[in-house]
Design a protein around this motif. Structure first.
Motif, PDB file in Angstrom:
ATOM      1  N   ASP A  32       0.835  -1.197   0.000  1.00  0.00           N
ATOM      2  CA  ASP A  32       0.000   0.000   0.000  1.00  0.00           C
ATOM      3  C   ASP A  32       0.870   1.247   0.000  1.00  0.00           C
ATOM      4  OD1 ASP A  32      -2.059   2.022   0.804  1.00  0.00           O
ATOM      5  OD2 ASP A  32      -3.255   0.222   1.126  1.00  0.00           O
ATOM      6  N   ASP A  33       0.274   2.370  -0.383  1.00  0.00           N
ATOM      7  CA  ASP A  33       0.994   3.635  -0.323  1.00  0.00           C
ATOM      8  C   ASP A  33       0.867   4.290   1.054  1.00  0.00           C
ATOM      9  OD1 ASP A  33      -1.694   4.197  -0.622  1.00  0.00           O
ATOM     10  OD2 ASP A  33      -1.377   5.930  -1.906  1.00  0.00           O
ATOM     11  N   LEU A  34      -0.062   3.837   1.859  1.00  0.00           N
ATOM     12  CA  LEU A  34      -0.219   4.300   3.238  1.00  0.00           C
ATOM     13  C   LEU A  34       0.633   3.412   4.136  1.00  0.00           C
ATOM     14  CD1 LEU A  34      -1.755   6.138   5.247  1.00  0.00           C
ATOM     15  CD2 LEU A  34      -3.496   4.347   5.348  1.00  0.00           C
ATOM     16  N   ASN A  35       1.493   4.014   4.938  1.00  0.00           N
ATOM     17  CA  ASN A  35       2.384   3.230   5.784  1.00  0.00           C
ATOM     18  C   ASN A  35       1.598   2.478   6.855  1.00  0.00           C
ATOM     19  OD1 ASN A  35       4.320   2.149   7.469  1.00  0.00           O
ATOM     20  ND2 ASN A  35       5.572   3.984   7.506  1.00  0.00           N
ATOM     21  N   MET A  36       1.615   1.155   6.767  1.00  0.00           N
ATOM     22  CA  MET A  36       0.943   0.300   7.741  1.00  0.00           C
ATOM     23  C   MET A  36       1.932  -0.669   8.386  1.00  0.00           C
ATOM     24  SD  MET A  36      -2.692  -0.588   5.985  1.00  0.00           S
ATOM     25  CE  MET A  36      -2.855   0.073   4.346  1.00  0.00           C
ATOM     26  N   SER A  37       3.188  -0.284   8.404  1.00  0.00           N
ATOM     27  CA  SER A  37       4.212  -1.175   8.971  1.00  0.00           C
ATOM     28  C   SER A  37       3.993  -1.425  10.456  1.00  0.00           C
ATOM     29  CB  SER A  37       5.613  -0.614   8.722  1.00  0.00           C
ATOM     30  OG  SER A  37       5.742   0.670   9.289  1.00  0.00           O
ATOM     31  N   ARG A  38       3.422  -0.476  11.157  1.00  0.00           N
ATOM     32  CA  ARG A  38       3.139  -0.670  12.583  1.00  0.00           C
ATOM     33  C   ARG A  38       2.012  -1.685  12.797  1.00  0.00           C
ATOM     34  NH1 ARG A  38       1.075   4.187  16.126  1.00  0.00           N
ATOM     35  NH2 ARG A  38      -0.880   3.118  15.867  1.00  0.00           N
ATOM     36  N   GLN A  39       1.006  -1.633  11.948  1.00  0.00           N
ATOM     37  CA  GLN A  39      -0.134  -2.550  12.072  1.00  0.00           C
ATOM     38  C   GLN A  39       0.176  -3.936  11.517  1.00  0.00           C
ATOM     39  OE1 GLN A  39      -0.379   0.552  10.734  1.00  0.00           O
ATOM     40  NE2 GLN A  39      -1.675   1.629  12.179  1.00  0.00           N
ATOM     41  N   PHE A  40       1.088  -4.010  10.540  1.00  0.00           N
ATOM     42  CA  PHE A  40       1.419  -5.275   9.893  1.00  0.00           C
ATOM     43  C   PHE A  40       2.932  -5.502   9.873  1.00  0.00           C
ATOM     44  CE2 PHE A  40      -2.576  -3.805   7.937  1.00  0.00           C
ATOM     45  CZ  PHE A  40      -3.400  -4.881   8.224  1.00  0.00           C
ATOM     46  N   PRO A  41       3.558  -5.603  11.055  1.00  0.00           N
ATOM     47  CA  PRO A  41       5.011  -5.841  11.057  1.00  0.00           C
ATOM     48  C   PRO A  41       5.321  -7.164  10.363  1.00  0.00           C
ATOM     49  CG  PRO A  41       4.092  -6.094  13.265  1.00  0.00           C
ATOM     50  CD  PRO A  41       2.992  -5.597  12.383  1.00  0.00           C
ATOM     51  N   SER A  42       6.351  -7.186   9.576  1.00  0.00           N
ATOM     52  CA  SER A  42       6.771  -8.365   8.800  1.00  0.00           C
ATOM     53  C   SER A  42       5.768  -8.772   7.729  1.00  0.00           C
ATOM     54  CB  SER A  42       7.057  -9.556   9.718  1.00  0.00           C
ATOM     55  OG  SER A  42       8.036  -9.234  10.673  1.00  0.00           O
ATOM     56  N   HIS A  43       4.803  -7.902   7.423  1.00  0.00           N
ATOM     57  CA  HIS A  43       3.809  -8.202   6.384  1.00  0.00           C
ATOM     58  C   HIS A  43       3.575  -7.025   5.450  1.00  0.00           C
ATOM     59  CE1 HIS A  43       2.292 -12.020   8.104  1.00  0.00           C
ATOM     60  NE2 HIS A  43       2.590 -11.460   9.248  1.00  0.00           N
TER      61      HIS A  43
END
Length: 67
Positions: A32-43
Motif C-alpha cells: 500500500d501507499d499508506l504506511n501500515m508497517s506498525r499494524q502489519f510488522p513483517s507483512h
C-alpha cells in the motif's frame, strides 16, 4: 468500473485486518501507499507510485519467512 472501496469511517488497516481474520489467512503481505508497517510488522511493503523489483524481492522474502 469500481470493484470496491474502503469505508471512510473505518481505517484502511482495520478493514484489511478484518478481512484477514474473517478468511483465516496466515501468509500474506500488504502492499500500500499508506504506511501500515506498525499494524502489519513483517507483512507490509510500501509502494508509492509503482511496485518495483526491489519491492518484489522484499515481498518474496517476507512470504518465504512466513512459511
Amino acid at each position: 468500473m469500481v470493484i470496491g472501496c474502503t469505508d471512510p469511517d473505518v481505517p484502511r488497516y482495520r478493514m484489511i485486518q478484518n478481512y484477514i481474520e474473517a478468511h483465516q489467512i496466515n501468509n500474506y503481505i500488504v502492499i500500500d501507499d499508506l504506511n501500515m508497517s506498525r499494524q502489519f510488522p513483517s507483512h507490509f511493503i510500501a509502494a508509492q507510485k509503482r511496485f518495483d523489483h526491489g519491492q518484489y524481492e522484499k515481498a518474496v522474502r517476507l512470504l518465504q519467512y512466513q512459511i
